[in-house]
Design an enzyme around this catalytic site. Structure first.
Site, PDB file in Angstrom:
ATOM      1  N   LYS A   1     -30.256 -47.784   8.276  1.00 52.62           N
ATOM      2  CA  LYS A   1     -30.030 -47.150   9.824  1.00 52.62           C
ATOM      3  C   LYS A   1     -30.957 -46.058   9.806  1.00 52.62           C
ATOM      4  CE  LYS A   1     -26.124 -49.240  10.645  1.00 52.62           C
ATOM      5  NZ  LYS A   1     -26.131 -50.738  11.619  1.00 52.62           N
TER       6      LYS A   1
ATOM      7  N   TYR B   1     -22.414 -44.911   0.904  1.00 52.86           N
ATOM      8  CA  TYR B   1     -23.263 -45.777   2.061  1.00 52.86           C
ATOM      9  C   TYR B   1     -24.689 -46.027   1.530  1.00 52.86           C
ATOM     10  CZ  TYR B   1     -24.176 -47.100   7.032  1.00 52.86           C
ATOM     11  OH  TYR B   1     -24.258 -47.969   8.102  1.00 52.86           O
TER      12      TYR B   1
END
Ligand code: 0WE
Length: 257
Positions: free
Chosen positions: A164, A157
């Site tokens: 995020k 990720y």
């Protein structure tokens, strides 16, 4: 019967196709009576978003690449002309280059890092600044989408996790700014769902199976469940909640092993 969001308007950024979490949010809001505007990022998505929007009576469709400030300006000018005011913004936008979503995080290029943060995190602030004037005196609500990769290391990720984290921190700072005007800002941290964004992500099928085996609820979540939480955050039942990230992940985030 009077619907929960009758007379309200919203804009949804990030619909790509019928599996999009943005589309799950749009469906829940529209079913509650909200009038919607949709944006699409680039001509490649124009026809699919326009086709989906046909299912939502009274909706409008506008182009918006969030890396182009003048396109964001135009979106809110059009919404002002068409709707006159705005109650809800759904921000369901993220992008990192494919090469940044595999291998070691330390290989992330400056370019790739900047692009991921610009599209996936800064865009919320850019949108908020332009949406605010249309929400004057209307108890507006912003909803964005996050992922547990903001808090914990999820293999591959990578730079999206940093984006995020920045997005969730932005939610808190924006919530503090807009709270005095009666406008709320929250995020939904959703479990992994098979969408266009997830297609081609390395080992995604294994992640989905891992969740089904290990979450408290022994299953994955759906775009409809994310949509219904968006409905809750957009509507009056969440009027005491701002600056929060709510997990819609079948309980995955509580587990230590
Ligand atoms: O936030 C996301 C998706 C983010 C995303 C995905 C892509 C794939 C294709 C952003 N940009 C791109 N760019 C592309 O070219 N998710 C929460 C879904 C997701 O993406 C992952 C995941 C999960 C979960 C990427 C690596 C590891 C896990």
């Amino acid at each position: 019967m009077e619907q929960l969001l009758e007379g309200k308007t919203g804009v949804v950024f990030g619909v790509a196709n019928k599996r999009s979490l943005a589309w799950g949010c749009a469906r829940s809001l529209a079913n509650a009576g909200m009038r919607l505007a949709f944006t699409y990022a680039g001509e490649r998505l124009e026809s699919s978003v326009k086709k989906l929007a046909e299912e939502v009576p009274g909706s409008i469709v506008l182009p918006c690449d969030v890396t182009k400030p003048e396109e964001i300006d135009t979106v809110f000018e059009s919404i002002k002309d068409e709707f006159g005011f705005l109650d809800t913004v759904v921000h369901a936008i993220a992008f990192a280059r494919r090469e940044e979503l595999q291998g070691d995080f330390y290989h992330t290029s400056k370019d790739g890092y900047m692009l991921a943060l610009e599209v996936s995190a800064y865009s919320l602030t850019a949108i908020t600044r332009r949406a605010m004037p249309l929400m004057e005196g209307r108890e507006g609500s912003f909803v964005t989408l996050s992922y547990i990769g903001a808090d914990r290391v999820i293999p591959n990720y990578n730079v999206m996790g940093i984006a995020k984290s920045a997005l969730e921190a932005s939610v808190r700072y924006l919530a503090a700014d807009l709270g005095p005007r009666g406008i709320r800002v929250n995020a939904i941290s959703a479990g992994p769902i098979r969408t266009l964004s997830a297609s081609g992500v390395k080992d995604f099928n294994d992640m989905i199976d891992h969740i089904a085996a290990h979450t408290p609820m022994r299953r994955n979540v759906t775009a409809e469940e994310v949509g219904d939480t968006c409905l809750f955050l957009a509507g009056p039942h969440s009027r005491g909640i701002t600056g929060s990230t709510i997990f819609v992940d079948a309980g995955f985030h509580i587990m230590g092993l």
